[in-house]
Write a protein that holds these residues in place. Structure first.
Motif, PDB file in Angstrom:
ATOM      1  N   ARG A   7       0.831  -1.201   0.000  1.00  0.00           N
ATOM      2  CA  ARG A   7       0.000   0.000   0.000  1.00  0.00           C
ATOM      3  C   ARG A   7       0.867   1.253   0.000  1.00  0.00           C
ATOM      4  N   GLU A  35     -12.828   1.162  -8.193  1.00  0.00           N
ATOM      5  CA  GLU A  35     -12.826  -0.257  -8.505  1.00  0.00           C
ATOM      6  C   GLU A  35     -11.509  -0.658  -9.177  1.00  0.00           C
ATOM      7  N   LYS A  67      -8.583  -0.749  -6.790  1.00  0.00           N
ATOM      8  CA  LYS A  67      -8.645  -1.962  -5.972  1.00  0.00           C
ATOM      9  C   LYS A  67      -8.142  -3.159  -6.783  1.00  0.00           C
ATOM     10  N   ASP A 101      -4.985  -5.392  -5.736  1.00  0.00           N
ATOM     11  CA  ASP A 101      -5.211  -6.822  -5.520  1.00  0.00           C
ATOM     12  C   ASP A 101      -4.305  -7.664  -6.416  1.00  0.00           C
TER      13      ASP A 101
END
Lengths: 224, 224
Positions: free
Chosen positions: A78, B58, B61, B65
């Protein structure tokens, strides 16, 4: 290996702080060159942007290398993805400081349109936002980051007010128009710098809380 | 596993293309609302930004991921880090389309200042840059990406020319000032959209050639 990774993360953090410090100086000098009518200082700001650009490329390389070679997880991942975005925001802020300086130079060739009051006020708040967003990042301080995001609407209102005041100056006398337009755009550049600080503050909250706070409010991008 | 990863990359690519298509529509409609003096369409552009913002979150993310779970290497890693930055640029372009639409609404409440010639010309070039930068990304086409970056200076010159022309309108009659300032800022927003397309084009070259072409020229960020 673990220790080496920490060293690399430390180097990334150090470069980010150095880049932030260059950008802070550029913004401070751009504002100073406006207030003190110092075109030499304005030219210096324009020239100093090269250093910022060089650091940006270095930082991007560091981030990608860390991702590729280290395959970090969770909080480190992150941090690195946020670092990519913070770097981008800093680079844009550096450009905006240059944009301000580039308008100061023609402004200084003419008599002052009016004593500047709101623009320096707006500049002071914006500079605090820049500084605090970076401090929040360095210290992983989400409370400070939130305070930065909250100040953004004050800067938006000031920008709005400056815009309206300068419009009346233009209406009063066509001789004011060119200078007023330069000042309107300087005010807009400052407002954009504040937006980028807000983006950085939101990345800090993202790093720490892994919770995206962007787009909470459309007011962040409303204008002048 | 490998196949699943390819599917995830494919989903990321698909979302990016969808976001780009929303942003392209927003820009096209913002310009259309200006040229056709259609305030309803302008309001629609303002409202549609929510979808863009949702897709941005979205996509971010998905990127994080993919980085976290898949630990991709080389070309895939470059693709994902570039996707983070392209997403950011698209989101800003969407905001700029909103900024244009927000100025069209007050403009349409007054008589037209002048027949628009250069702004539609600038808009056409900018929209082609947006489309081509995305096509270059989808097809990994560096020649097309380079062509986008090269057109940026034409847009900069047009912005400059529009700025000077509108200044003379303001000088001629104070009643022109408010409308002229709106048009100056619309022109600036278009110029910024072209800059973001150039950023995307440079990311495409980066993905394909792993060679950073940014900061080749300071002219990219020069202004109005």
């Amino acid at each position: 290996m673990e220790r080496h990774f920490d060293q690399q993360l430390g180097a990334l953090r150090k470069n980010l702080i150095q880049m932030a410090s260059l950008v802070e100086t550029a913004i401070a000098n751009a504002i100073k060159s406006l207030i003190e009518r110092n075109s030499e200082l304005a030219s210096l700001v324009v020239k100093s942007d090269e250093q910022v650009d060089t650091l940006e490329l270095e930082l991007e390389k560091q981030c990608v290398d860390l991702l590729a070679l280290r395959q970090p997880m969770a909080i480190d991942l992150r941090f690195i993805t946020a670092a990519i975005k913070i770097t981008n925001n800093l680079e844009r802020m550096g450009d905006l400081a240059v944009n301000i300086a580039e308008r100061v130079i023609p402004l200084n060739q003419e008599p002052q349109l009016k004593p500047l009051i709101d623009i320096p006020r707006m500049a002071t708040i914006t500079q605090t936002m820049v500084k605090d967003s970076i401090d929040a990042f360095v210290n992983k301080d989400t409370a400070l980051a939130r305070a930065v995001a909250e100040r953004d609407s004050t800067v938006d209102s000031l920008n709005d007010q400056i815009f309206r005041e300068l419009l009346t100056y233009m209406m009063q006398d066509p001789a004011n128009i060119t200078r007023a337009v330069h000042l309107i755009l300087i005010s807009r550049h400052l407002e954009r710098i504040a937006d980028h600080s807000t983006n950085i503050a939101e990345e800090v909250i993202y790093i720490v809380k892994a919770k995206v706070v962007k787009h909470r409010s459309t007011s962040l991008e409303e204008i002048s």
